[in-house]
Scaffold this motif. Sequence first.
Motif, short mmCIF file in Angstrom:
data_model
loop_
_atom_site.label_atom_id
_atom_site.label_comp_id
_atom_site.label_asym_id
_atom_site.label_seq_id
_atom_site.Cartn_x
_atom_site.Cartn_y
_atom_site.Cartn_z
N VAL A 153 0.84 -1.20 0.00
CA VAL A 153 0.00 0.00 0.00
C VAL A 153 0.87 1.24 0.00
O VAL A 153 2.07 1.21 0.28
CB VAL A 153 -0.96 0.01 1.21
CG1 VAL A 153 -1.90 -1.18 1.15
CG2 VAL A 153 -0.18 0.00 2.53
N SER A 155 0.50 5.96 0.30
CA SER A 155 -0.34 7.05 0.78
C SER A 155 0.20 8.38 0.30
O SER A 155 1.31 8.46 -0.24
CB SER A 155 -0.42 7.03 2.32
OG SER A 155 0.81 7.41 2.89
N TYR A 179 -3.16 2.90 1.69
CA TYR A 179 -4.25 2.31 0.91
C TYR A 179 -3.74 1.92 -0.47
O TYR A 179 -2.64 2.30 -0.88
CB TYR A 179 -5.41 3.31 0.77
CG TYR A 179 -6.03 3.72 2.08
CD1 TYR A 179 -6.89 2.87 2.76
CD2 TYR A 179 -5.75 4.97 2.64
CE1 TYR A 179 -7.46 3.24 3.97
CE2 TYR A 179 -6.32 5.36 3.84
CZ TYR A 179 -7.17 4.48 4.50
OH TYR A 179 -7.73 4.86 5.69
N GLU A 186 -11.32 3.87 0.94
CA GLU A 186 -9.93 3.44 1.12
C GLU A 186 -9.11 3.68 -0.15
O GLU A 186 -8.35 2.83 -0.60
CB GLU A 186 -9.89 1.96 1.51
CG GLU A 186 -10.56 1.68 2.85
CD GLU A 186 -10.43 0.23 3.27
OE1 GLU A 186 -9.92 -0.57 2.47
OE2 GLU A 186 -10.83 -0.08 4.40
#
Length: 345
Positions: A153, A155, A179, A186
């Motif tokens: 993930v 961000s 995410y 999300e």
Amino acid sequence: MMQKIMVVCVIVAVVTLCNHRIMAQDVGLSYLSELQTDFRTKVKWVNLLRADVSVALNKNIGVEAASISVAGTSETPLLDDWQGFSSVEAENIPLALAVLGVRWQAGKSAVFVGIRNLNEDYFTSSCISLFTNSSCGIFPTLSADYPIANYPVASVGVDYKWQGEYWGVEASVYNGTGYRMFAGRENVFRFCPGSDGILGISTVNYQNNGSGYYMGFALRNGLSACYAEGTEETEEKKGWNAVVWGYAEQKVFDHWHLLVQYSVNPTAKTGCRSYAGGGLVAHYGRLEAGMFADYADYTTGHEWASELTCKMCCLKNMYIQPALHLIKNSRMFAWAGLFRFGYEI
């Protein structure tokens, strides 16, 4: 509001790329295939595809983008280990962003603004990058305790680097939760410090005569990884948490390096409280080999993990890497093996 701003920035970047006289561009594609086994009945196959694009708009400003895709024969981990013996282990992901933003370079300094994850900048030195376990990619005092922008993930964040002849400094601020989705609550463009928390991380390094020394710390405000958002009980558990770490890659002979790592999370109420590791790495031409062992202290128990690996470069852009792992915690004692094949263009 922040999501709308990020979407506008992406649209502006795309329009700029289509209309600007591009000075230079770099495009890269890397493929990693990994076969895992527990030497009993379980076998798993994981594939990772990454695409990178870097476009210089002028002498100082450029746009960077990278995407990842993950496909495996199973989304269930092969072993019940806590640290993760494979650094590419993830659920199946058709497409996710690893990087998307603008970089400004001026002399020895560089600033990046946009989508990013910690694995692009931190814990990336040459010796620890050899090993296939997850703890050498990012210490578990960070990755196991907080839902931060750690592979797979990313961000929204701002990253600053300064690199001198021997000394280097890096500091970053990220949305406190990572995410990978492109839409919905999300989504990777989300910046909500109130609910997601916020992460600040910094490191200072010194490199000279083939050796490197790294010290860093992180501050995060928000919930730990084990808590769910939205209850009065969890609201009381929000607060600032600190992580400190250091590691050294000391050259001991012409082709040998000694590796030492340590990290502590003094504010951890759950997850990993401390971590220590060490090993040896040898470089001989196109061959690189190493052995490594670590100890992670969790609030629920302890885990010992060790790795023996060898990376061999073949042809121009290809490598193969077998690795043997031995893991012991309060729930299991097991061997695991993996064989990696990598190709870059």
